[in-house]
Design a protein around this motif. Sequence first.
Motif, PDB file in Angstrom:
ATOM      1  N   THR A   5     -13.357  23.704  19.393  1.00  0.00           N
ATOM      2  CA  THR A   5     -12.553  22.525  19.077  1.00  0.00           C
ATOM      3  C   THR A   5     -13.457  21.306  19.127  1.00  0.00           C
ATOM      4  O   THR A   5     -14.294  21.168  20.025  1.00  0.00           O
ATOM      5  CB  THR A   5     -11.345  22.359  20.002  1.00  0.00           C
ATOM      6  N   TRP A   6     -13.299  20.437  18.091  1.00  0.00           N
ATOM      7  CA  TRP A   6     -14.213  19.304  17.950  1.00  0.00           C
ATOM      8  C   TRP A   6     -13.509  18.155  17.221  1.00  0.00           C
ATOM      9  O   TRP A   6     -13.072  18.334  16.075  1.00  0.00           O
ATOM     10  CB  TRP A   6     -15.453  19.749  17.151  1.00  0.00           C
ATOM     11  N   ASP A 147      -7.936  17.454  20.738  1.00  0.00           N
ATOM     12  CA  ASP A 147      -8.117  16.211  21.493  1.00  0.00           C
ATOM     13  C   ASP A 147      -6.759  15.839  22.057  1.00  0.00           C
ATOM     14  O   ASP A 147      -5.899  15.351  21.319  1.00  0.00           O
ATOM     15  CB  ASP A 147      -8.667  15.125  20.569  1.00  0.00           C
ATOM     16  N   PHE A 148      -6.571  16.085  23.359  1.00  0.00           N
ATOM     17  CA  PHE A 148      -5.277  15.830  24.000  1.00  0.00           C
ATOM     18  C   PHE A 148      -5.136  14.382  24.453  1.00  0.00           C
ATOM     19  O   PHE A 148      -4.043  13.965  24.835  1.00  0.00           O
ATOM     20  CB  PHE A 148      -5.072  16.791  25.177  1.00  0.00           C
ATOM     21  N   ASN A 149      -6.218  13.640  24.468  1.00  0.00           N
ATOM     22  CA  ASN A 149      -6.185  12.245  24.916  1.00  0.00           C
ATOM     23  C   ASN A 149      -5.569  12.099  26.304  1.00  0.00           C
ATOM     24  O   ASN A 149      -4.950  11.072  26.623  1.00  0.00           O
ATOM     25  CB  ASN A 149      -5.469  11.358  23.889  1.00  0.00           C
ATOM     26  N   VAL A 150      -5.712  13.143  27.122  1.00  0.00           N
ATOM     27  CA  VAL A 150      -5.292  13.113  28.521  1.00  0.00           C
ATOM     28  C   VAL A 150      -6.364  13.831  29.334  1.00  0.00           C
ATOM     29  O   VAL A 150      -6.779  14.932  28.964  1.00  0.00           O
ATOM     30  CB  VAL A 150      -3.945  13.833  28.741  1.00  0.00           C
ATOM     31  N   ASP A 188      -5.822  26.721  31.024  1.00  0.00           N
ATOM     32  CA  ASP A 188      -6.865  25.756  30.630  1.00  0.00           C
ATOM     33  C   ASP A 188      -8.183  26.531  30.601  1.00  0.00           C
ATOM     34  O   ASP A 188      -8.763  26.848  31.635  1.00  0.00           O
ATOM     35  CB  ASP A 188      -6.891  24.617  31.654  1.00  0.00           C
ATOM     36  N   ALA A 189      -8.664  26.842  29.389  1.00  0.00           N
ATOM     37  CA  ALA A 189      -9.771  27.793  29.243  1.00  0.00           C
ATOM     38  C   ALA A 189     -11.024  27.319  29.978  1.00  0.00           C
ATOM     39  O   ALA A 189     -11.723  28.114  30.618  1.00  0.00           O
ATOM     40  CB  ALA A 189     -10.075  28.005  27.758  1.00  0.00           C
ATOM     41  N   LEU A 220      -9.476  19.931  25.043  1.00  0.00           N
ATOM     42  CA  LEU A 220      -9.012  21.045  25.862  1.00  0.00           C
ATOM     43  C   LEU A 220      -8.601  22.208  24.968  1.00  0.00           C
ATOM     44  O   LEU A 220      -8.249  22.010  23.804  1.00  0.00           O
ATOM     45  CB  LEU A 220      -7.796  20.612  26.695  1.00  0.00           C
ATOM     46  N   ALA A 221      -8.637  23.409  25.570  1.00  0.00           N
ATOM     47  CA  ALA A 221      -8.122  24.604  24.892  1.00  0.00           C
ATOM     48  C   ALA A 221      -7.223  25.329  25.881  1.00  0.00           C
ATOM     49  O   ALA A 221      -7.670  25.690  26.978  1.00  0.00           O
ATOM     50  CB  ALA A 221      -9.263  25.510  24.442  1.00  0.00           C
TER      51      ALA A 221
END
Length: 259
Positions: A5-6, A147-150, A188-189, A220-221
Amino acid sequence: MRLITWNVNSLKARWPRVPEVLEAHAPDVVCLQETKLAADAFPHAALAEVGYSAVEASEGRWNGVALLVRDGLEVTDVVRDLPGGPVPEEARWIEATVDGVRVASVYVPNGREVVSEWYPRKLDFLAAMRDRLAVLCADGPTVVAGDFNVAPEDRDVWDMAAFPEGSTHVTAPERAGLAAIVALGMVDAQRAVLPDGEAFTWWDYRGGAFHRGHGLRIDLAYVAGLGVTSVTVDRTARRNNEAGDKPSDHAPLVVDLAR
DNA sequence: ATGTCACGCTGGGCGTGA
């Protein structure tokens, strides 16, 4: 399955760096955020040259998410936009079944300031995402990455003093939105393989933040129905390269999953 | 040090968003 994820902060501006990352890690699937492209400008042909196809949800100047899939893997049942989400006009969600795994790429709204009108929309987005993931997790192996922005915990922030009252990304309601995803049974990987310590994925362009270690863990993943064997942050992609192609302010998160 | 990017609109500096 290897997943990246990017948040590329413009796929057009980041283009020279994207094939570098694909070649370095040979991922099966890449969740991109902030492609910042119109659908008709998406670089399908250039991706095909390096062995990937793409499905995308595009808006134009802002936002934009995509899934890049390595040639030979089956992609079915694409859903664009988060069902029940609060900002259907914004391209922040795409999901598809890739090689038998339901994969979603998400760009959670920033929220700006707690007192702004954007903050409650961010919380609504997190709630709608939880509801959607509950459906997906009941159906089979599921990954949501983006991008969870948290920042999930204080240790995911370089200095909590930089986030005084009223700052987003660290508030209890935002973190509760992530906890509700964990409560579904999603893992949460990155924390699954790195229980302790910091593991930032984003550094502000300003002020030499990367060099000074002033980062956040906000990319996050979350995984259900799959094992996590390895997670790394590709900090090379956050540095300037030899050709002078500029980096995104986010680094790719590389996640290896086992069935 | 709020010190950087990237975008659209326009033809280079400003407004917007992160």
